[in-house]
Each structure stands twice: as C-alpha cells, then as structure tokens.
Design a protein around this motif. Structure first.
Motif, short mmCIF file in Angstrom:
data_model
loop_
_atom_site.label_atom_id
_atom_site.label_comp_id
_atom_site.label_asym_id
_atom_site.label_seq_id
_atom_site.Cartn_x
_atom_site.Cartn_y
_atom_site.Cartn_z
N ASN A 1 -4.26 0.45 -2.15
CA ASN A 1 -4.05 -0.85 -1.52
C ASN A 1 -3.95 -1.93 -2.60
OD1 ASN A 1 -4.32 0.39 1.04
ND2 ASN A 1 -6.53 0.05 1.02
N SER A 2 -3.46 -3.08 -2.20
CA SER A 2 -3.34 -4.22 -3.12
C SER A 2 -2.69 -3.80 -4.44
CB SER A 2 -4.71 -4.84 -3.38
OG SER A 2 -5.33 -5.25 -2.18
N ARG B 1 -9.76 -1.01 -4.81
CA ARG B 1 -8.38 -1.01 -4.29
C ARG B 1 -7.92 0.40 -3.87
NH1 ARG B 1 -4.24 -2.25 -7.53
NH2 ARG B 1 -5.26 -1.52 -9.45
N SER C 1 0.83 -1.21 0.00
CA SER C 1 0.00 0.00 0.00
C SER C 1 0.86 1.25 0.00
CB SER C 1 -0.90 0.03 1.25
OG SER C 1 -1.79 -1.06 1.26
#
Length: 114
Positions: A82-83, A65, A17
C-alpha cells in the motif's frame, strides 16, 4: 524441489496498491518465506520475511506500508503493498528457505509512477 511463481506485479501510480502472490509447487509449511526486490546495478534486498511459524520482519523502508502473509493450505505467500512510492519500483522475487534448501522465483516487475 519447490518451484515458485510470482504474479501480481504491474504499473501503478504513487499512492496506489498492489498485491503480489507467490505460488509454490510443493508444500511450504516448513519453509521460511521471503520477498526480495532488486533494481538494476544494485544488490537484491530483503523486503519482508515470514517464518514457518508466522513471525514477520520488514525492511525499515516498507514498515507500515507492506504486509506479508502466507496460506499454507494453498502453498501461497502474499505481499500486500500500500501507499506505493516510486522508490518501490523493482523486480520482486519470492524465496523459500529451509536448512540447506533455498529456492527462488523468476520475479515480477513492479513499477510505480510519480
């Protein structure tokens, strides 16, 4: 005139992240704010947008995400990522737009390693 400065980019492994920030020199509450990204030899593409009223839109590739947000009291916009995937690697730019006014930051590099 509004000056925009991005920060928070860097190198991260896939699945990790990052949180990008876009700090404005002026009041942004009446501006629609956006994040774009660009890779070499490709057109700049819209990643996420948040209207002056708080409505958000995302590119299909980042839905679920990434989260865009803004803090008008601090004249700052954020992008929580994120991800992260290798295909998210790009220079990320923030943009402020209002009627005929249109401002861009200088960009911050995000690199996602596999």
């Amino acid at each position: 005139q509004v000056q925009l400065v991005e920060s928070g980019g860097g190198l991260v492994q896939a699945g990790g992240s990052l949180r990008l920030s876009c700090a404005a020199s002026g009041v942004i509450s009446t501006y629609h704010m956006s994040w774009y990204r660009q890779v070499p030899e490709k057109a700049r593409e819209l990643v996420a947008r948040i209207s002056s009223g708080g409505t958000t839109n995302y590119a299909d590739s980042v839905k679920g995400r990434f989260t865009i947000s803004r803090n008008n009291a601090e004249n700052t916009m954020y992008l929580q990522m994120n991800s992260l995937k290798p295909e998210d690697t790009a220079v990320y730019y923030c943009r402020a737009e209002r009627s005929w006014n249109n401002y861009w930051g200088q960009g911050t590099q995000v690199t996602v390693s596999s």
